[in-house]
Design a protein around this motif. Structure first.
Motif, mmCIF file in Angstrom:
data_model
loop_
_atom_site.group_PDB
_atom_site.id
_atom_site.type_symbol
_atom_site.label_atom_id
_atom_site.label_comp_id
_atom_site.label_asym_id
_atom_site.label_seq_id
_atom_site.Cartn_x
_atom_site.Cartn_y
_atom_site.Cartn_z
ATOM 1 N N MET A 141 0.849 -1.155 0.000
ATOM 2 C CA MET A 141 0.000 0.000 0.000
ATOM 3 C C MET A 141 0.899 1.223 0.000
ATOM 4 N N TYR A 142 0.564 2.207 -0.806
ATOM 5 C CA TYR A 142 1.399 3.390 -0.940
ATOM 6 C C TYR A 142 0.586 4.644 -0.631
ATOM 7 N N LEU A 143 1.087 5.454 0.272
ATOM 8 C CA LEU A 143 0.458 6.726 0.612
ATOM 9 C C LEU A 143 1.095 7.823 -0.236
ATOM 10 N N HIS A 144 0.271 8.565 -0.930
ATOM 11 C CA HIS A 144 0.766 9.618 -1.814
ATOM 12 C C HIS A 144 0.144 10.946 -1.419
ATOM 13 N N ARG A 145 0.982 11.924 -1.075
ATOM 14 C CA ARG A 145 0.590 13.297 -0.788
ATOM 15 C C ARG A 145 -0.335 13.484 0.408
ATOM 16 N N LEU A 146 0.094 13.054 1.536
ATOM 17 C CA LEU A 146 -0.592 13.385 2.776
ATOM 18 C C LEU A 146 -0.145 14.783 3.186
ATOM 19 N N ALA A 147 -1.081 15.647 3.475
ATOM 20 C CA ALA A 147 -0.735 17.008 3.881
ATOM 21 C C ALA A 147 -1.656 17.450 5.011
ATOM 22 N N VAL A 148 -1.091 18.220 5.909
ATOM 23 C CA VAL A 148 -1.857 18.803 7.006
ATOM 24 C C VAL A 148 -1.700 20.323 6.907
ATOM 25 N N LYS A 149 -2.807 21.014 6.948
ATOM 26 C CA LYS A 149 -2.796 22.475 6.902
ATOM 27 C C LYS A 149 -1.936 22.994 8.053
ATOM 28 N N PRO A 150 -1.028 23.942 7.777
ATOM 29 C CA PRO A 150 -0.117 24.423 8.820
ATOM 30 C C PRO A 150 -0.792 24.810 10.136
ATOM 31 N N SER A 151 -1.973 25.388 10.077
ATOM 32 C CA SER A 151 -2.642 25.791 11.316
ATOM 33 C C SER A 151 -3.099 24.600 12.154
ATOM 34 N N TYR A 152 -3.114 23.391 11.580
ATOM 35 C CA TYR A 152 -3.499 22.188 12.311
ATOM 36 C C TYR A 152 -2.299 21.335 12.709
ATOM 37 N N MET A 153 -1.096 21.723 12.270
ATOM 38 C CA MET A 153 0.104 20.968 12.617
ATOM 39 C C MET A 153 0.344 21.020 14.122
ATOM 40 N N LYS A 154 1.000 20.008 14.622
ATOM 41 C CA LYS A 154 1.337 19.858 16.046
ATOM 42 C C LYS A 154 0.113 19.607 16.917
ATOM 43 N N ASN A 155 -0.990 19.169 16.284
ATOM 44 C CA ASN A 155 -2.186 18.798 17.020
ATOM 45 C C ASN A 155 -2.461 17.303 16.927
ATOM 46 N N GLY A 156 -1.535 16.560 16.321
ATOM 47 C CA GLY A 156 -1.694 15.110 16.208
ATOM 48 C C GLY A 156 -2.537 14.645 15.036
ATOM 49 N N VAL A 157 -2.873 15.550 14.123
ATOM 50 C CA VAL A 157 -3.730 15.202 12.989
ATOM 51 C C VAL A 157 -3.043 14.184 12.080
ATOM 52 N N GLY A 158 -1.797 14.435 11.702
ATOM 53 C CA GLY A 158 -1.064 13.506 10.839
ATOM 54 C C GLY A 158 -0.900 12.150 11.492
ATOM 55 N N LYS A 159 -0.577 12.148 12.767
ATOM 56 C CA LYS A 159 -0.419 10.899 13.522
ATOM 57 C C LYS A 159 -1.727 10.110 13.533
ATOM 58 N N GLU A 160 -2.835 10.795 13.751
ATOM 59 C CA GLU A 160 -4.140 10.128 13.761
ATOM 60 C C GLU A 160 -4.501 9.567 12.392
ATOM 61 N N MET A 161 -4.175 10.313 11.318
ATOM 62 C CA MET A 161 -4.476 9.807 9.974
ATOM 63 C C MET A 161 -3.677 8.541 9.679
ATOM 64 N N ILE A 162 -2.394 8.549 10.013
ATOM 65 C CA ILE A 162 -1.547 7.367 9.797
ATOM 66 C C ILE A 162 -2.087 6.188 10.629
ATOM 67 N N HIS A 163 -2.406 6.456 11.885
ATOM 68 C CA HIS A 163 -2.929 5.407 12.763
ATOM 69 C C HIS A 163 -4.239 4.839 12.204
ATOM 70 N N TRP A 164 -5.121 5.698 11.718
ATOM 71 C CA TRP A 164 -6.384 5.234 11.157
ATOM 72 C C TRP A 164 -6.133 4.331 9.957
ATOM 73 N N ILE A 165 -5.236 4.743 9.075
ATOM 74 C CA ILE A 165 -4.923 3.927 7.900
ATOM 75 C C ILE A 165 -4.416 2.554 8.330
ATOM 76 N N GLU A 166 -3.523 2.531 9.304
ATOM 77 C CA GLU A 166 -2.933 1.264 9.765
ATOM 78 C C GLU A 166 -3.958 0.337 10.417
ATOM 79 N N THR A 167 -4.917 0.886 11.125
ATOM 80 C CA THR A 167 -5.845 0.052 11.894
ATOM 81 C C THR A 167 -7.196 -0.191 11.221
ATOM 82 N N GLU A 168 -7.632 0.727 10.384
ATOM 83 C CA GLU A 168 -8.986 0.636 9.829
ATOM 84 C C GLU A 168 -9.054 0.299 8.344
#
Length: 73
Positions: A1-28
């Motif tokens: 499986m290949y993830l292409h172009r994951l981006a988080v809007k700068p104002s949402y960075m450091k809130n765990g959004v990217g981590k949650e997206m990766i975790h969701w992909i891995e588990t769901e």
């Protein structure tokens, strides 16, 4: 499986959004694939550190991009 172009809007960075997206992909996300792969700009140290902290293994650098993979459970 290949993830292409994951981006988080700068104002949402450091809130765990990217981590949650990766975790969701891995588990769901349902797939028969063995590895979760992605790449990012090799010169972006913070992003490379993020993926390594998320458990991705650096496979190498090609055309100025770091290539990563992680075994899916």
């Amino acid at each position: 499986m290949y993830l292409h172009r994951l981006a988080v809007k700068p104002s949402y960075m450091k809130n765990g959004v990217g981590k949650e997206m990766i975790h969701w992909i891995e588990t769901e996300y349902q797939t028969d694939k063995t590895y979760f792969r992605l790449d990012c700009v090799a010169g972006n140290e913070k992003l490379n550190q993020f993926y390594q902290k998320m458990g991705f293994e650096l496979l190498g650098v090609s055309k100025d991009h770091s290539r990563y993979q992680k075994l899916l459970k």
